[in-house]
Design a protein around this motif. Structure first.
Motif, short mmCIF file in Angstrom:
data_model
loop_
_atom_site.label_atom_id
_atom_site.label_comp_id
_atom_site.label_asym_id
_atom_site.label_seq_id
_atom_site.Cartn_x
_atom_site.Cartn_y
_atom_site.Cartn_z
N UNK A 39 15.89 2.69 4.07
CA UNK A 39 14.58 2.42 4.69
C UNK A 39 13.99 1.10 4.25
N UNK A 40 14.01 0.86 2.94
CA UNK A 40 13.45 -0.40 2.45
C UNK A 40 14.33 -1.58 2.86
N UNK A 58 12.96 -4.70 5.02
CA UNK A 58 13.14 -6.07 4.53
C UNK A 58 13.78 -6.94 5.61
N UNK A 59 14.72 -6.38 6.35
CA UNK A 59 15.35 -7.15 7.43
C UNK A 59 14.36 -7.45 8.56
N UNK A 60 13.49 -6.48 8.85
CA UNK A 60 12.53 -6.68 9.94
C UNK A 60 11.41 -7.64 9.56
N UNK A 61 10.83 -7.44 8.39
CA UNK A 61 9.63 -8.17 8.02
C UNK A 61 9.87 -9.27 6.99
N UNK A 62 11.06 -9.33 6.40
CA UNK A 62 11.34 -10.31 5.36
C UNK A 62 11.16 -11.75 5.81
N UNK A 63 11.78 -12.17 6.91
CA UNK A 63 11.61 -13.57 7.34
C UNK A 63 10.16 -13.91 7.67
N UNK A 64 9.46 -12.98 8.30
CA UNK A 64 8.05 -13.21 8.64
C UNK A 64 7.21 -13.38 7.37
N UNK A 65 7.42 -12.50 6.40
CA UNK A 65 6.65 -12.59 5.17
C UNK A 65 6.99 -13.85 4.38
#
Length: 54
Positions: free
Chosen positions: A30-31, A35-42
């Motif tokens: 889940x984490x 991280x894959x979904x929101x990591x680049x954005x963050x």
């Protein structure tokens, strides 16, 4: 001889260990997905877009 006895497993203990392992795998996956979904954005948000600039 001391120390050579095979321990017996209580079924409730084995079930608890299995549930904890499944929970750990689910949290890891889940984490990782988050991280894959929101990591680049963050990273762009926190670093200010420097990670994509070359």
């Amino acid at each position: 001889m001391p120390g050579l006895a095979v321990p017996t497993w209580d079924p409730e203990t084995a079930l608890l260990i299995g549930v904890i392992l499944l929970e750990a795998v689910a949290l890891y996956a889940g984490y990782g997905g988050l991280e894959r979904l929101f990591g680049p954005y963050l990273m762009d948000l926190l670093v200010g877009g420097e990670s994509s600039a070359q």
